[in-house]
Design a protein around this motif. Sequence first.
Motif, PDB file in Angstrom:
ATOM      1  N   GLU A  17      34.820 -86.819-102.344  1.00  0.00           N
ATOM      2  CA  GLU A  17      33.703 -86.094-101.718  1.00  0.00           C
ATOM      3  C   GLU A  17      32.646 -85.754-102.754  1.00  0.00           C
ATOM      4  O   GLU A  17      31.444 -85.890-102.500  1.00  0.00           O
ATOM      5  CB  GLU A  17      34.208 -84.819-101.034  1.00  0.00           C
ATOM      6  CG  GLU A  17      34.970 -85.081 -99.759  1.00  0.00           C
ATOM      7  CD  GLU A  17      35.614 -83.823 -99.191  1.00  0.00           C
ATOM      8  OE1 GLU A  17      35.658 -82.774 -99.861  1.00  0.00           O
ATOM      9  OE2 GLU A  17      36.100 -83.898 -98.049  1.00  0.00           O
ATOM     10  N   GLN A  18      33.077 -85.310-103.941  1.00  0.00           N
ATOM     11  CA  GLN A  18      32.137 -84.986-105.013  1.00  0.00           C
ATOM     12  C   GLN A  18      31.378 -86.234-105.480  1.00  0.00           C
ATOM     13  O   GLN A  18      30.179 -86.173-105.739  1.00  0.00           O
ATOM     14  CB  GLN A  18      32.863 -84.338-106.202  1.00  0.00           C
ATOM     15  CG  GLN A  18      33.382 -82.941-105.912  1.00  0.00           C
ATOM     16  CD  GLN A  18      32.264 -81.985-105.562  1.00  0.00           C
ATOM     17  OE1 GLN A  18      31.338 -81.778-106.338  1.00  0.00           O
ATOM     18  NE2 GLN A  18      32.329 -81.409-104.380  1.00  0.00           N
ATOM     19  N   ARG A  19      32.065 -87.383-105.557  1.00  0.00           N
ATOM     20  CA  ARG A  19      31.394 -88.631-105.920  1.00  0.00           C
ATOM     21  C   ARG A  19      30.276 -88.923-104.927  1.00  0.00           C
ATOM     22  O   ARG A  19      29.150 -89.239-105.320  1.00  0.00           O
ATOM     23  CB  ARG A  19      32.382 -89.819-105.901  1.00  0.00           C
ATOM     24  CG  ARG A  19      33.232 -89.979-107.124  1.00  0.00           C
ATOM     25  CD  ARG A  19      34.139 -91.215-107.051  1.00  0.00           C
ATOM     26  NE  ARG A  19      33.363 -92.437-107.039  1.00  0.00           N
ATOM     27  CZ  ARG A  19      32.991 -93.148-105.965  1.00  0.00           C
ATOM     28  NH1 ARG A  19      33.362 -92.794-104.768  1.00  0.00           N
ATOM     29  NH2 ARG A  19      32.281 -94.228-106.086  1.00  0.00           N
ATOM     30  N   LYS A  25      22.804 -87.027-104.474  1.00  0.00           N
ATOM     31  CA  LYS A  25      21.901 -86.244-105.325  1.00  0.00           C
ATOM     32  C   LYS A  25      21.042 -87.153-106.202  1.00  0.00           C
ATOM     33  O   LYS A  25      19.864 -86.852-106.436  1.00  0.00           O
ATOM     34  CB  LYS A  25      22.691 -85.270-106.205  1.00  0.00           C
ATOM     35  CG  LYS A  25      23.223 -84.078-105.450  1.00  0.00           C
ATOM     36  CD  LYS A  25      23.941 -83.124-106.384  1.00  0.00           C
ATOM     37  CE  LYS A  25      24.440 -81.909-105.634  1.00  0.00           C
ATOM     38  NZ  LYS A  25      24.807 -80.824-106.515  1.00  0.00           N
ATOM     39  N   ILE A  26      21.613 -88.258-106.690  1.00  0.00           N
ATOM     40  CA  ILE A  26      20.847 -89.204-107.498  1.00  0.00           C
ATOM     41  C   ILE A  26      19.712 -89.787-106.661  1.00  0.00           C
ATOM     42  O   ILE A  26      18.552 -89.818-107.091  1.00  0.00           O
ATOM     43  CB  ILE A  26      21.756 -90.331-108.035  1.00  0.00           C
ATOM     44  CG1 ILE A  26      22.739 -89.773-109.058  1.00  0.00           C
ATOM     45  CG2 ILE A  26      20.919 -91.459-108.642  1.00  0.00           C
ATOM     46  CD1 ILE A  26      23.914 -90.696-109.366  1.00  0.00           C
ATOM     47  N   GLN A  27      20.037 -90.232-105.465  1.00  0.00           N
ATOM     48  CA  GLN A  27      19.017 -90.803-104.585  1.00  0.00           C
ATOM     49  C   GLN A  27      17.953 -89.767-104.238  1.00  0.00           C
ATOM     50  O   GLN A  27      16.757 -90.064-104.263  1.00  0.00           O
ATOM     51  CB  GLN A  27      19.670 -91.351-103.317  1.00  0.00           C
ATOM     52  CG  GLN A  27      20.533 -92.557-103.599  1.00  0.00           C
ATOM     53  CD  GLN A  27      21.293 -93.040-102.377  1.00  0.00           C
ATOM     54  OE1 GLN A  27      21.698 -92.249-101.529  1.00  0.00           O
ATOM     55  NE2 GLN A  27      21.508 -94.337-102.293  1.00  0.00           N
ATOM     56  N   ASN A  28      18.383 -88.542-103.952  1.00  0.00           N
ATOM     57  CA  ASN A  28      17.431 -87.490-103.594  1.00  0.00           C
ATOM     58  C   ASN A  28      16.547 -87.095-104.770  1.00  0.00           C
ATOM     59  O   ASN A  28      15.357 -86.811-104.583  1.00  0.00           O
ATOM     60  CB  ASN A  28      18.171 -86.269-103.049  1.00  0.00           C
ATOM     61  CG  ASN A  28      18.795 -86.532-101.694  1.00  0.00           C
ATOM     62  OD1 ASN A  28      18.446 -87.497-101.008  1.00  0.00           O
ATOM     63  ND2 ASN A  28      19.733 -85.693-101.309  1.00  0.00           N
ATOM     64  N   ILE A  70      29.426 -90.677-112.981  1.00  0.00           N
ATOM     65  CA  ILE A  70      28.296 -90.422-112.082  1.00  0.00           C
ATOM     66  C   ILE A  70      27.615 -89.108-112.468  1.00  0.00           C
ATOM     67  O   ILE A  70      26.387 -89.030-112.550  1.00  0.00           O
ATOM     68  CB  ILE A  70      28.753 -90.405-110.618  1.00  0.00           C
ATOM     69  CG1 ILE A  70      29.220 -91.805-110.197  1.00  0.00           C
ATOM     70  CG2 ILE A  70      27.646 -89.908-109.690  1.00  0.00           C
ATOM     71  CD1 ILE A  70      29.926 -91.852-108.856  1.00  0.00           C
ATOM     72  N   LYS A  71      28.416 -88.064-112.717  1.00  0.00           N
ATOM     73  CA  LYS A  71      27.847 -86.758-113.082  1.00  0.00           C
ATOM     74  C   LYS A  71      27.090 -86.834-114.402  1.00  0.00           C
ATOM     75  O   LYS A  71      26.017 -86.255-114.531  1.00  0.00           O
ATOM     76  CB  LYS A  71      28.955 -85.703-113.160  1.00  0.00           C
ATOM     77  CG  LYS A  71      29.480 -85.307-111.779  1.00  0.00           C
ATOM     78  CD  LYS A  71      30.707 -84.435-111.867  1.00  0.00           C
ATOM     79  CE  LYS A  71      30.369 -83.006-112.094  1.00  0.00           C
ATOM     80  NZ  LYS A  71      31.549 -82.122-111.953  1.00  0.00           N
ATOM     81  N   ALA A  72      27.632 -87.563-115.388  1.00  0.00           N
ATOM     82  CA  ALA A  72      26.961 -87.687-116.682  1.00  0.00           C
ATOM     83  C   ALA A  72      25.621 -88.413-116.529  1.00  0.00           C
ATOM     84  O   ALA A  72      24.604 -87.990-117.099  1.00  0.00           O
ATOM     85  CB  ALA A  72      27.852 -88.423-117.671  1.00  0.00           C
ATOM     86  N   HIS A  78      18.473 -86.312-114.492  1.00  0.00           N
ATOM     87  CA  HIS A  78      17.853 -85.027-114.169  1.00  0.00           C
ATOM     88  C   HIS A  78      17.048 -84.508-115.360  1.00  0.00           C
ATOM     89  O   HIS A  78      15.942 -84.004-115.202  1.00  0.00           O
ATOM     90  CB  HIS A  78      18.935 -84.023-113.767  1.00  0.00           C
ATOM     91  CG  HIS A  78      18.418 -82.765-113.150  1.00  0.00           C
ATOM     92  ND1 HIS A  78      17.923 -81.726-113.905  1.00  0.00           N
ATOM     93  CD2 HIS A  78      18.322 -82.374-111.865  1.00  0.00           C
ATOM     94  CE1 HIS A  78      17.554 -80.748-113.100  1.00  0.00           C
ATOM     95  NE2 HIS A  78      17.784 -81.126-111.853  1.00  0.00           N
ATOM     96  N   THR A  79      17.607 -84.649-116.553  1.00  0.00           N
ATOM     97  CA  THR A  79      16.917 -84.203-117.765  1.00  0.00           C
ATOM     98  C   THR A  79      15.611 -84.967-117.951  1.00  0.00           C
ATOM     99  O   THR A  79      14.570 -84.368-118.246  1.00  0.00           O
ATOM    100  CB  THR A  79      17.821 -84.378-119.001  1.00  0.00           C
ATOM    101  OG1 THR A  79      18.982 -83.566-118.826  1.00  0.00           O
ATOM    102  CG2 THR A  79      17.114 -83.960-120.276  1.00  0.00           C
ATOM    103  N   GLU A  80      15.661 -86.271-117.763  1.00  0.00           N
ATOM    104  CA  GLU A  80      14.440 -87.074-117.928  1.00  0.00           C
ATOM    105  C   GLU A  80      13.381 -86.706-116.898  1.00  0.00           C
ATOM    106  O   GLU A  80      12.212 -86.532-117.234  1.00  0.00           O
ATOM    107  CB  GLU A  80      14.749 -88.561-117.828  1.00  0.00           C
ATOM    108  CG  GLU A  80      13.495 -89.412-117.959  1.00  0.00           C
ATOM    109  CD  GLU A  80      13.731 -90.899-118.027  1.00  0.00           C
ATOM    110  OE1 GLU A  80      12.827 -91.647-117.626  1.00  0.00           O
ATOM    111  OE2 GLU A  80      14.812 -91.314-118.490  1.00  0.00           O
ATOM    112  N   LEU A  81      13.781 -86.583-115.641  1.00  0.00           N
ATOM    113  CA  LEU A  81      12.800 -86.365-114.573  1.00  0.00           C
ATOM    114  C   LEU A  81      12.336 -84.915-114.455  1.00  0.00           C
ATOM    115  O   LEU A  81      11.196 -84.662-114.082  1.00  0.00           O
ATOM    116  CB  LEU A  81      13.364 -86.855-113.240  1.00  0.00           C
ATOM    117  CG  LEU A  81      13.665 -88.360-113.147  1.00  0.00           C
ATOM    118  CD1 LEU A  81      14.231 -88.703-111.787  1.00  0.00           C
ATOM    119  CD2 LEU A  81      12.422 -89.194-113.447  1.00  0.00           C
TER     120      LEU A  81
END
Length: 103
Positions: A17-19, A25-28, A70-72, A78-81
């Motif tokens: 579920e977390q995956r 979240k990546i897509q969003n 995936i989280k890493a 997230h840091t870049e964007l």
Amino acid sequence: GIIPELGSAHDWKYREEQRQIYLEKIQNLMTEHGISGRSQDGKERVIALLKKHFQTTAWREVESYKLDEIKAGFDSLHTELNGAPYFEKTNGGAAVQLDDVPL
């Protein structure tokens, strides 16, 4: 507790579920920044970001990654964007989701 015992069937279901949540979240995150695969420029940007943060150009391959990978990649993206990591280490060394920290 909230997090199932490591190795149990419930643990597998929780991690799966977390995956799925982090893939969404990546897509969003990309959508929030106007990055999509609809135009040629968008496709090139998606591929460049996947290559940089996930070491692949294939979204299907990212979908096959383990939760920690995936989280890493998500944290790096997230840091870049957004200019800041999604996860931040606390004094105890545990990761805290910044979006979940009350202001």
